[in-house]
Structure formats: C-alpha cells, structure tokens
Design a protein around this motif. Structure first.
Motif, mmCIF file in Angstrom:
data_model
loop_
_atom_site.group_PDB
_atom_site.id
_atom_site.type_symbol
_atom_site.label_atom_id
_atom_site.label_comp_id
_atom_site.label_asym_id
_atom_site.label_seq_id
_atom_site.Cartn_x
_atom_site.Cartn_y
_atom_site.Cartn_z
ATOM 1 N N VAL A 290 115.772 53.895 9.424
ATOM 2 C CA VAL A 290 114.695 53.425 8.551
ATOM 3 C C VAL A 290 114.780 54.104 7.187
ATOM 4 C CG1 VAL A 290 112.193 53.346 8.226
ATOM 5 C CG2 VAL A 290 113.174 52.844 10.472
ATOM 6 N N PHE A 291 114.965 55.425 7.199
ATOM 7 C CA PHE A 291 114.979 56.165 5.933
ATOM 8 C C PHE A 291 116.138 55.738 5.039
ATOM 9 C CE2 PHE A 291 116.333 59.750 3.291
ATOM 10 C CZ PHE A 291 115.163 60.006 2.600
ATOM 11 N N MET A 292 117.313 55.562 5.611
ATOM 12 C CA MET A 292 118.505 55.367 4.778
ATOM 13 C C MET A 292 118.667 53.955 4.218
ATOM 14 S SD MET A 292 120.034 58.011 3.912
ATOM 15 C CE MET A 292 121.318 57.088 3.090
ATOM 16 N N ILE A 293 117.774 53.032 4.560
ATOM 17 C CA ILE A 293 117.832 51.736 3.894
ATOM 18 C C ILE A 293 116.544 51.432 3.139
ATOM 19 C CG2 ILE A 293 117.105 50.485 5.967
ATOM 20 C CD1 ILE A 293 119.395 49.201 3.115
ATOM 21 N N TYR A 294 115.414 51.954 3.595
ATOM 22 C CA TYR A 294 114.147 51.578 2.957
ATOM 23 C C TYR A 294 113.633 52.625 1.972
ATOM 24 C CZ TYR A 294 114.349 47.952 6.466
ATOM 25 O OH TYR A 294 114.765 46.895 7.233
ATOM 26 N N SER A 295 114.172 53.839 1.995
ATOM 27 C CA SER A 295 113.829 54.793 0.940
ATOM 28 C C SER A 295 114.518 54.373 -0.356
ATOM 29 C CB SER A 295 114.271 56.211 1.332
ATOM 30 O OG SER A 295 115.677 56.279 1.487
ATOM 31 N N LEU A 296 113.954 54.817 -1.474
ATOM 32 C CA LEU A 296 114.487 54.476 -2.797
ATOM 33 C C LEU A 296 114.644 52.968 -2.975
ATOM 34 C CD1 LEU A 296 117.140 57.326 -3.237
ATOM 35 C CD2 LEU A 296 114.826 57.236 -4.147
ATOM 36 N N ASN A 297 113.749 52.208 -2.291
ATOM 37 C CA ASN A 297 113.714 50.735 -2.398
ATOM 38 C C ASN A 297 115.017 50.072 -1.944
ATOM 39 O OD1 ASN A 297 111.257 51.339 -3.560
ATOM 40 N ND2 ASN A 297 111.872 50.808 -5.640
ATOM 41 N N GLY A 298 115.820 50.797 -1.166
ATOM 42 C CA GLY A 298 117.106 50.258 -0.760
ATOM 43 C C GLY A 298 118.115 50.214 -1.880
ATOM 44 N N GLN A 299 117.745 50.754 -3.039
ATOM 45 C CA GLN A 299 118.608 50.730 -4.231
ATOM 46 C C GLN A 299 119.376 52.045 -4.303
ATOM 47 O OE1 GLN A 299 115.643 47.829 -6.882
ATOM 48 N NE2 GLN A 299 115.532 50.040 -7.105
ATOM 49 N N ARG A 300 120.244 52.236 -3.326
ATOM 50 C CA ARG A 300 121.004 53.487 -3.210
ATOM 51 C C ARG A 300 122.419 53.122 -2.767
ATOM 52 N NH1 ARG A 300 119.169 58.694 -0.266
ATOM 53 N NH2 ARG A 300 117.433 57.449 0.524
ATOM 54 N N CYS A 301 123.424 53.654 -3.453
ATOM 55 C CA CYS A 301 124.803 53.261 -3.142
ATOM 56 C C CYS A 301 125.202 53.681 -1.733
ATOM 57 C CB CYS A 301 125.770 53.836 -4.171
ATOM 58 S SG CYS A 301 125.738 55.631 -4.291
ATOM 59 N N THR A 302 124.616 54.754 -1.215
ATOM 60 C CA THR A 302 124.976 55.233 0.119
ATOM 61 C C THR A 302 124.016 54.735 1.196
ATOM 62 O OG1 THR A 302 123.752 57.272 -0.334
ATOM 63 C CG2 THR A 302 126.137 57.317 -0.698
ATOM 64 N N SER A 303 123.146 53.779 0.882
ATOM 65 C CA SER A 303 122.217 53.280 1.888
ATOM 66 C C SER A 303 122.987 52.629 3.036
ATOM 67 C CB SER A 303 121.254 52.268 1.265
ATOM 68 O OG SER A 303 121.961 51.122 0.839
ATOM 69 N N SER A 304 122.454 52.785 4.237
ATOM 70 C CA SER A 304 123.115 52.190 5.417
ATOM 71 C C SER A 304 122.543 50.791 5.623
ATOM 72 C CB SER A 304 122.903 53.072 6.650
ATOM 73 O OG SER A 304 121.554 53.488 6.768
ATOM 74 N N SER A 305 123.166 49.819 4.984
ATOM 75 C CA SER A 305 122.621 48.464 4.934
ATOM 76 C C SER A 305 123.086 47.590 6.082
ATOM 77 C CB SER A 305 122.984 47.800 3.599
ATOM 78 O OG SER A 305 124.380 47.862 3.382
ATOM 79 N N ARG A 306 124.048 48.063 6.884
ATOM 80 C CA ARG A 306 124.462 47.353 8.100
ATOM 81 C C ARG A 306 124.185 48.253 9.299
ATOM 82 N NH1 ARG A 306 130.377 46.078 8.489
ATOM 83 N NH2 ARG A 306 130.624 47.932 7.195
ATOM 84 N N LEU A 307 123.354 47.799 10.212
ATOM 85 C CA LEU A 307 123.101 48.510 11.459
ATOM 86 C C LEU A 307 123.989 47.919 12.544
ATOM 87 C CD1 LEU A 307 121.600 50.275 13.525
ATOM 88 C CD2 LEU A 307 119.826 48.489 13.614
ATOM 89 N N LEU A 308 124.917 48.716 13.041
ATOM 90 C CA LEU A 308 125.730 48.327 14.193
ATOM 91 C C LEU A 308 125.139 49.045 15.397
ATOM 92 C CD1 LEU A 308 129.302 48.705 12.603
ATOM 93 C CD2 LEU A 308 127.674 46.803 12.422
ATOM 94 N N VAL A 309 124.537 48.296 16.313
ATOM 95 C CA VAL A 309 123.817 48.889 17.436
ATOM 96 C C VAL A 309 124.456 48.433 18.746
ATOM 97 C CG1 VAL A 309 122.060 47.051 17.388
ATOM 98 C CG2 VAL A 309 121.554 49.248 18.483
ATOM 99 N N GLN A 310 124.722 49.393 19.629
ATOM 100 C CA GLN A 310 125.415 49.079 20.882
ATOM 101 C C GLN A 310 124.512 48.267 21.806
ATOM 102 O OE1 GLN A 310 127.214 52.502 22.817
ATOM 103 N NE2 GLN A 310 128.921 51.235 23.518
ATOM 104 N N SER A 311 125.130 47.381 22.560
ATOM 105 C CA SER A 311 124.393 46.382 23.341
ATOM 106 C C SER A 311 123.434 46.994 24.359
ATOM 107 C CB SER A 311 125.380 45.449 24.048
ATOM 108 O OG SER A 311 126.342 46.210 24.777
#
Length: 507
Positions: A290-311
């Motif tokens: 949650v923090f790494m994509i929604y902090s700083l409005n998602g306007q961060r070069c290192t934001s984790s914008s793809r969540l790969l989640v195991q089944s």
C-alpha cells in the motif's frame, strides 16, 4: 474544512505571496534576473488550479549565460580545499533546516504532494548536503596499486560544469540528491527544475547563496525542455548531465548530448514489481504494498506499480488490499489527514485517468476506484486510489508507466513464473521481494532485472548505496562514491621504481 487545514492554508499563502507579486526569475552568476526577454508562463496549484505566479522562461541566451558563469567559476571552485567546501555545504544544510516549514508548504502547493510526506523534505535535503559535505575532503582519493617495478595510483578531479535537470514529482528532494555530490566533488552547477513545480528550486538557490557559495558555482534556470533544456544539454561548457525524468526525455537528452560526448546519468521510468510469495509476512507485506504505490500520489519512480501475488494467498491478500485502498484519504495537500493528494498537473491527470478506460478495454477488473473526484472535490486534480485485478502482464496497465495512485495486481504460481513476469518489461529500476525463504530471496535477487532490489522492505534509501536502473530505466548510478565517480574524472599515474629494463630501439 478543518481548523488545521485553514491554518496551513494561511501560512502557505504567506510563503507564496512573493511568487504571486513578482515573476520568479533566473539565478545566474550570483544574481537574480528576469532574463533577456522576460518571457513568462503561469504556474498553478494542482489543489484547485489557483494562480501561484509567473515564472520566467529562460531563452537560449539566458542558458548560455548560466553555463558561461559556471565555466568561469569552475577552476576556483575545483581548487577550493575539500575542507572548505565541507563547511559551506554544512552551512547550506543549516539554511535548509531554517526554512523547513516553508519548503514543505510551498512544495505541497506547487506539486500536490501531501504535507505529511513533505514535512521531512528539508531535513532529508539537509542530510544529503551534510553527507556529501563530509566526503568532500577525501573526494579526490583513488587507489594505490603496487607492482614489483611500478606503482600505479589514481586521483580524481572534478569534471567541470554540470547540468542537473530535475522532475516535478518530488522536486526538492531529488534536486538535493543530485546537486549535493556535484558541489562536494568540486563541480559547478546549472540547475533546471521542472517547469511544472519550479518554486522550491528558487528556495534552494537562495539557500545556496546565503550559505556563501561563490558566484557562478550554483546557477538556476527555469523554462521548457525544448528551449532551456536543449540549450543546456547541448552547451559545450557542460561536461556532464544528470537527469531524473521519464524515458522519453532521457532518449532526447542522450541524442542532444551526442555531439559533445557529455557524460550522462539518466534516472528514468519504471514499472516496478512487488513480488509477494505465499510465505511472506502477510501484514508487513500488505503495509509495504500500500505504501509503495499510494504514498507520494503514486508519482514516484521507484513505486511498486505491479503487484505479483502468489496464487496460494491471492484471494486473502487482494481482499485485505481492497479494504485498505478504499480506506485511503484523498484530500487537499495541506490537510495533515490527507494520504493521497492531487496529481501534479491537468495534463498528467488526463493521462492517469485515461488508464481507467484502458483497463476495461484490456479486460482487467477495477476492484477499487477508477474515477475522477472533480465532481466531489472541485477543480483540483483529484482521482480515487485505484486497484486493477484479474490483469495480465501483457496489458497496457501492466506495461506502461502510469505514474499515479494506481496498482495492477497479477497472479503467479511458481518462483519461475514470478521471475518471468517481473522481467517482462522494458524497465528495470527497482523491485521488491516478500518471502520468509532466504534461499528464494537470494535466487530472486540474482534473477530479477533491476538496478535496486529490496527484500522484505519498502524503499529504504541508503545514501552510500548505488541508486539507478537498467534497461529503459536509465544509465549510471549515484549515491556514495558512485556519485563522485560520475562527477569526477579518474586519472592514473604510473611511477617507475627505476628497476625495470627499458626497451631499446635504434641504439
């Protein structure tokens, strides 16, 4: 409107008044100027599109003057002892801390970042200057390489005038990351802030002047990339260009610098994966996602914008994630309760919101958000924090850098699947791995294609460590000694012990 927001707005208005009264000029050779043609453009706040003042757009002649000032000051600044540069940069850190509240509020109004994240901007910026200031006395040091009949040693010298071009998302912090090591190394600087968020660049220049930097060592020009940026990157006096921006801008700058063979450090875009395995610490991983994509409005070069989640944990994790995303507080950037503020500019707002329809066209599901909030919140660039699920990695929402509070969730089964999905992108800036299996973490760290990886952690910046990406995410590294390698030339000196046989010809 809360009482605290009213108080913050009143304070911010006081700090912003001077920018509204007079056009923000250029800082060249220790003097503020309105430029050769006094061309200006309007600066507005993303909170409500309100007027923040006019900004002088530098002409080619203005940029040339800044570059020439940096070139004229270069020899004396390079010759200034590292211990003296250290003192000046520490004073600069002090100046930033004195103006911490002003910097935070001006930045929040100028680029829409929530005040909760900007409050530490001046403190962290000061820390950047102090860290590199402490390295300045030893910056020239190299290696000693002993052989039987020769000893080689290396020394480093400042490369000369450099251009630093910074973006609009967290302009103050990213400017200090780049400028601090350049000055500590003995380089002079021409700084071009992004035209969408120029105000704290002016405060930085004022603090540099107050700290006692000699004239011409720090120059600042505002304007647009097509004129000011092009003139800066093509100028023969500029020996290196450090850019933080998107990959398209990086390509243009690489082409513009080709004829003068400038050194480049390009920190560009990303589509960074956060990989959550079944055995991850569930709560910590959820917090970090949650923090790494929604902090700083998602306007961060290192934001984790793809969540790969195991089944094995996908359903449970996405259910918890949906609840958290829906609970995020969107609001005015100066409201201390705000977690997600307005996007920086109407053009960027239009780009981000366009992906809501693209997601549907691609066949993904909008689990949370996916809409504008202008009807509810007025003319500011507000959007709902958004979560796309049932996505495939081939979709545009998984391949293109959206650069907003938007997360795309993709399911995987095996470790091999996770590696394949993580690497199936043109980008390679950062990655995040969540697992309790040490062996898995080590294997993933070896195989994921990225310049930086964090295991069981959100983005934690360590100034001595290298920062940068691979593939379309950029060229080069900065941080610690890597910064000095970029801003300095390495010279090797080989000294004979007078014991080896010199080859003889023509005797």
């Amino acid at each position: 409107m809360s009482e605290q927001l009213k108080q913050n707005l009143a304070k911010a208005e006081g700090y912003l008044a001077r920018f509204k009264e007079n056009p923000l000029g250029l800082f060249i050779n220790g003097e503020w100027t309105q430029g050769t043609e006094a061309n200006t453009f309007d600066n507005t706040s993303p909170t409500d599109q309100s007027y923040l003042g006019k900004v002088v757009a530098a002409t080619t002649e203005d940029v040339n003057a800044a570059c020439e000032a940096a070139a004229a000051a270069a020899a004396d600044w390079a010759a200034t002892p590292g211990a003296e540069r250290k003192k000046i940069l520490h004073r600069l850190g002090d100046e930033l801390e004195k103006r911490a509240e002003e910097i935070a509020m001006v930045e929040s109004m100028d680029c829409g970042q929530p005040l909760r994240f900007m409050r530490q901007a001046a403190v962290r910026g000061a820390a950047n200057f102090r860290f590199f200031a402490d390295q300045a006395p030893e910056a020239r040091n190299g290696l000693s390489l002993h052989q039987a009949e020769h000893t080689n040693f290396t020394v480093r010298n400042p490369i000369g005038p450099v251009a630093v071009i910074t973006p609009w998302n967290t302009p103050f912090m990213l400017s200090t990351w780049k400028i601090a090591p350049a000055l500590a190394a003995g380089c002079t600087v021409v700084h071009k802030p992004a035209e969408l968020s120029p105000l704290t660049g002016a405060i930085l220049a004022e603090c540099a002047d107050a700290a006692g930097l000699p004239k011409g060592v720090w120059n600042m020009v505002n304007g647009f990339g097509t004129v000011a940026g092009k003139a800066l990157t093509e100028h023969p006096a500029i020996k290196a260009v450090a850019l933080v921006g998107d990959s398209a801008t990086g390509k243009m700058i690489q082409a513009q610098t080709a004829s003068t063979l400038k050194r480049l450090h390009l920190e560009l875009g990303g589509k960074n994966p956060v990989i959550v395995f079944d055995d991850a610490d569930f709560d910590r991983a959820l917090d970090a996602v949650v923090f790494m994509i929604y902090s700083l409005n998602g306007q961060r070069c290192t934001s984790s914008s793809r969540l790969l989640v195991q089944s094995g944990i996908k359903d449970k994790f996405l259910a918890a994630l949906k609840e958290r995303v829906a609970n995020l507080k969107v609001g005015h950037s100066l409201d201390p309760e705000t977690e997600v503020g307005p996007l920086v500019h109407t053009g960027h707002y239009d780009k981000v919101t366009s992906y809501f329809d693209i997601a549907k066209q691609d066949g993904a599901t909008i689990a949370v958000g996916g809409k504008s909030l202008r009807d509810e919140m007025g003319p500011g660039n507000y959007v709902t924090p958004t979560l796309f699920v049932e996505a495939k990695n081939s979709m545009r929402i998984a391949q293109e850098e959206i650069f907003g509070p938007v997360l795309t969730a993709i399911e995987f089964d095996t470790e091999e699947d996770a590696v394949r999905l993580a690497n199936d992108t043109i980008y390679g800036l950062a990655g995040y791995i969540w697992t309790s299996n040490t062996g898995c973490a080590m294997r993933m760290a070896d195989k994921v294609e990225a310049g930086m990886l964090w295991v069981n952690s959100e983005n934690n910046r360590n100034l001595p460590s290298p920062f940068g990406g691979v593939k379309m995410s950029g060229i080069g590294r900065d941080g610690g000694d890597w910064s000095f390698d970029f801003y300095m030339e390495t010279k090797n000196v080989c000294i004979s012990h007078d014991t080896h046989k010199v080859p003889v010809l023509g005797r």
